[in-house]
Design an enzyme around this catalytic site. Structure first.
Site, PDB file in Angstrom:
ATOM      1  N   ASP A  36       0.793  -1.237   0.000  1.00  0.00           N
ATOM      2  CA  ASP A  36       0.000   0.000   0.000  1.00  0.00           C
ATOM      3  C   ASP A  36       0.826   1.289   0.000  1.00  0.00           C
ATOM      4  O   ASP A  36       0.273   2.370   0.175  1.00  0.00           O
ATOM      5  CB  ASP A  36      -0.964   0.049   1.207  1.00  0.00           C
ATOM      6  N   HIS A 241      29.837   4.008  -4.058  1.00  0.00           N
ATOM      7  CA  HIS A 241      28.411   4.301  -3.873  1.00  0.00           C
ATOM      8  C   HIS A 241      27.963   3.929  -2.457  1.00  0.00           C
ATOM      9  O   HIS A 241      26.932   3.296  -2.272  1.00  0.00           O
ATOM     10  CB  HIS A 241      27.564   3.589  -4.934  1.00  0.00           C
ATOM     11  N   ASP A 258      29.187  13.261  -0.913  1.00  0.00           N
ATOM     12  CA  ASP A 258      28.769  13.378  -2.313  1.00  0.00           C
ATOM     13  C   ASP A 258      27.261  13.529  -2.273  1.00  0.00           C
ATOM     14  O   ASP A 258      26.534  12.551  -2.052  1.00  0.00           O
ATOM     15  CB  ASP A 258      29.200  12.122  -3.088  1.00  0.00           C
ATOM     16  N   ASP A 270      25.373  17.749  -8.563  1.00  0.00           N
ATOM     17  CA  ASP A 270      26.102  16.551  -8.123  1.00  0.00           C
ATOM     18  C   ASP A 270      27.472  17.035  -7.638  1.00  0.00           C
ATOM     19  O   ASP A 270      28.353  17.312  -8.445  1.00  0.00           O
ATOM     20  CB  ASP A 270      26.223  15.594  -9.324  1.00  0.00           C
ATOM     21  N   HIS A 349      37.374   5.002 -11.372  1.00  0.00           N
ATOM     22  CA  HIS A 349      36.193   5.476 -12.101  1.00  0.00           C
ATOM     23  C   HIS A 349      36.581   6.567 -13.086  1.00  0.00           C
ATOM     24  O   HIS A 349      37.714   7.042 -13.092  1.00  0.00           O
ATOM     25  CB  HIS A 349      35.104   5.960 -11.129  1.00  0.00           C
ATOM     26  N   HIS A 353      30.726  12.851 -15.952  1.00  0.00           N
ATOM     27  CA  HIS A 353      29.593  12.388 -16.760  1.00  0.00           C
ATOM     28  C   HIS A 353      28.746  13.600 -17.087  1.00  0.00           C
ATOM     29  O   HIS A 353      28.822  14.631 -16.415  1.00  0.00           O
ATOM     30  CB  HIS A 353      28.778  11.340 -15.975  1.00  0.00           C
ATOM     31  N   HIS A 360      23.298  11.105 -14.074  1.00  0.00           N
ATOM     32  CA  HIS A 360      24.197  10.623 -15.136  1.00  0.00           C
ATOM     33  C   HIS A 360      23.391  10.833 -16.411  1.00  0.00           C
ATOM     34  O   HIS A 360      22.640   9.966 -16.845  1.00  0.00           O
ATOM     35  CB  HIS A 360      24.548   9.149 -14.934  1.00  0.00           C
ATOM     36  N   GLU A 383      35.230  15.067 -11.544  1.00  0.00           N
ATOM     37  CA  GLU A 383      35.260  14.468 -10.215  1.00  0.00           C
ATOM     38  C   GLU A 383      36.363  13.436 -10.019  1.00  0.00           C
ATOM     39  O   GLU A 383      36.093  12.265  -9.787  1.00  0.00           O
ATOM     40  CB  GLU A 383      33.900  13.840  -9.899  1.00  0.00           C
ATOM     41  N   TYR A 387      41.504   6.674  -3.822  1.00  0.00           N
ATOM     42  CA  TYR A 387      40.896   5.810  -2.797  1.00  0.00           C
ATOM     43  C   TYR A 387      41.940   4.776  -2.402  1.00  0.00           C
ATOM     44  O   TYR A 387      42.377   3.980  -3.249  1.00  0.00           O
ATOM     45  CB  TYR A 387      39.649   5.130  -3.369  1.00  0.00           C
ATOM     46  N   ARG A 411      37.455  12.545  -2.929  1.00  0.00           N
ATOM     47  CA  ARG A 411      36.936  12.927  -4.253  1.00  0.00           C
ATOM     48  C   ARG A 411      36.513  14.381  -4.154  1.00  0.00           C
ATOM     49  O   ARG A 411      36.017  14.815  -3.107  1.00  0.00           O
ATOM     50  CB  ARG A 411      35.748  12.037  -4.650  1.00  0.00           C
ATOM     51  N   GLU A 413      34.249  17.029  -6.533  1.00  0.00           N
ATOM     52  CA  GLU A 413      33.381  16.996  -7.725  1.00  0.00           C
ATOM     53  C   GLU A 413      32.661  18.315  -7.905  1.00  0.00           C
ATOM     54  O   GLU A 413      32.007  18.805  -6.982  1.00  0.00           O
ATOM     55  CB  GLU A 413      32.345  15.869  -7.567  1.00  0.00           C
TER      56      GLU A 413
END
Ligand code: GLY
Ligand code: MN
Ligand code: MN
Length: 439
Positions: A36, A241, A258, A270, A349, A353, A360, A383, A387, A411, A413
């Site tokens: 529901d 992520h 991020d 972003d 990475h 993008h 993206h 970005e 790491y 990072r 970005e």
């Protein structure tokens, strides 16, 4: 948000590109979360780009083969007060014509009976196969009957093409109004990053920081986060992520955030910033941080018309690899390290993008083997990151990593518009220089 001229411009460009094909673009539908309860509604970006209409279930038709006044058709959920009590306001069949500049509207349950005649006389159908199972059988039935008929009558070939071929090229090039919306999104997100940095202390939980970020998005009038916010302290920052956002912030660690908001009209930002929990970088942290900043600055310098995203990426990789060699974390010749990908246990990475209605965003990066040249109006993220964790094994022949470097994920970005002059950094209000962010 209902700035109809913008969507009208988009429609006119799209109709021009279809060259006689009829396009069928369905809206998003509600998605169940659990019994529901649905997920919050998120309009389909292609549908939004062409209509600015934020209701679920609708189907839009774009019919360049029809006379003027019958080229933009919208099938919508009818206005029924007993439904509105549960699900909220609906525009309904009559009001959408005026409010959304529709040529003709119909209740959704008439789609099946009416679609055949609307598609009659088109040179082809433009519809995304595999994405809209609720109407795909109907579209394919009409398509196959048209094919049968054209083979008997010798009429022009009837093709079935993906709308993305026509639409995503348009979406890749943002107009001034879209850039303005993304500037606003970036400015709200930058404010959220600044608030977050000011309140961070050792002993807080990552999700308290998430609360500050997302509270700011909502207070400033955005719809909410554009994607699940990543609030990653220490080693968690090495999970690209990471969204668990449930660890305690510890003295001596870095915090990577991020997070970006999505506006009411779905334009996104972003942004990533990384800073020390206690306000002061350690030697290792600042060496790597300065390196990421330099990689980002050089990559942003490359965001110019005629360059391409491949060059932007390579520029960042070159700076990072040279710096990692200088710090003793890699060894060998920079060109051959890059060629063999021997830096990927630190940087796995791409450097960015496209950014737009999707985070993206749509749009090609290459045409066959040729990278797409950047043009004024394109918007992309830049970005780079480093790491250092045990997730990836050190490649044979490369230095083992000393413990003092481990658990550092960085990072930075920003959202950047290509212009005919210098790159336009939409997110520059979120501070990032080491001397600006150290306390
Ligand atoms: N926030 C997702 C990304 O940076 O691509
Ligand atoms: Mn990004
Ligand atoms: Mn991001």
């Amino acid at each position: 948000m209902n700035n109809q001229q913008i969507y009208k411009n988009h429609r006119e460009q799209f109709l021009g590109k279809l060259e006689g094909r009829a396009a069928i673009i369905p809206a998003a539908r509600m998605v169940p979360h659990h019994a529901d309860c649905d997920y919050p509604f998120r309009q389909n970006s292609d549908f939004w780009y062409l209509t600015g209409f934020d209701e679920p279930e609708s189907v839009a038709l774009f019919l360049p083969h029809r006379p003027k006044g019958e080229r933009y058709i919208l099938f919508v959920l009818p206005k029924i007060s007993s439904d509105e009590v549960w699900n909220g306001f609906r525009w309904g069949v009559e009001a959408v014509v005026d409010q959304f500049d529709v040529d003709v509207s119909h209740p959704l349950d008439e789609l099946e009976n009416r679609l055949w005649s609307y598609l009659e006389g088109a040179d082809g159908i433009s519809f995304s196969i595999g994405k809209h199972p609720h109407i795909e059988p109907l579209v394919l039935k009409i398509f196959s009957e048209q094919i049968e008929r054209s083979s008997r009558t010798g009429a022009v070939p009837f093709d079935l093409t993906a709308p993305s071929i026509f639409l995503h090229d348009l979406r890749l090039r943002k107009d001034d109004w879209e850039i303005q919306r993304m500037r606003e999104a970036s400015s709200i997100s930058a404010k959220a990053h600044e608030f977050a940095r000011q309140i961070v202390r050792a002993g807080m939980n990552e999700r308290e920081v998430q609360a500050v970020i997302e509270k700011t998005f909502l207070e400033e009038g955005a719809r909410g986060p554009a994607y699940p916010s990543i609030i990653a302290s220490g080693d968690n920052a090495c999970i690209l992520h990471y969204t668990a956002n449930n660890a305690l912030l510890r003295d001596g660690e870095l915090l990577l955030i991020d997070a970006g908001c999505s506006m009411v009209d779905y334009y996104n930002s972003d942004i990533t910033r990384t800073f020390p929990v206690n306000g002061k970088f350690t030697g290792e942290q600042s060496d790597l941080y300065e390196l990421v900043l330099e990689a980002q600055a050089k990559a942003i310098d490359c965001v110019l018309p005629g360059k391409n995203t491949e060059e932007v990426h390579l520029q960042a990789v070159r700076v990072l690899v040279q710096g990692l060699v200088d710090l003793g974390l890699l060894k060998g010749n920079v060109d051959s390290l890059i060629e063999q990908g021997l830096y990927r246990h630190f940087y796995m990475h791409r450097t960015g993008h496209w950014l737009g209605l999707d985070v993206h965003d749509v749009g090609a990066y290459r045409l066959g083997e040729y990278p797409i040249p950047l043009e004024a109006g394109m918007v992309l993220t830049v970005e780079p990151g480093i790491y250092i964790s045990d997730f990836f094994p050190v490649p044979d022949g490369q230095p083992l990593i000393e413990d003092r470097w481990k658990g550092i994920g960085i990072r930075v970005e920003d959202d950047v518009v290509v212009t005919n002059g210098k790159p336009d950094i939409l997110s520059s209000n979120a501070l990032k220089l080491l001397k600006e962010i150290e306390e």
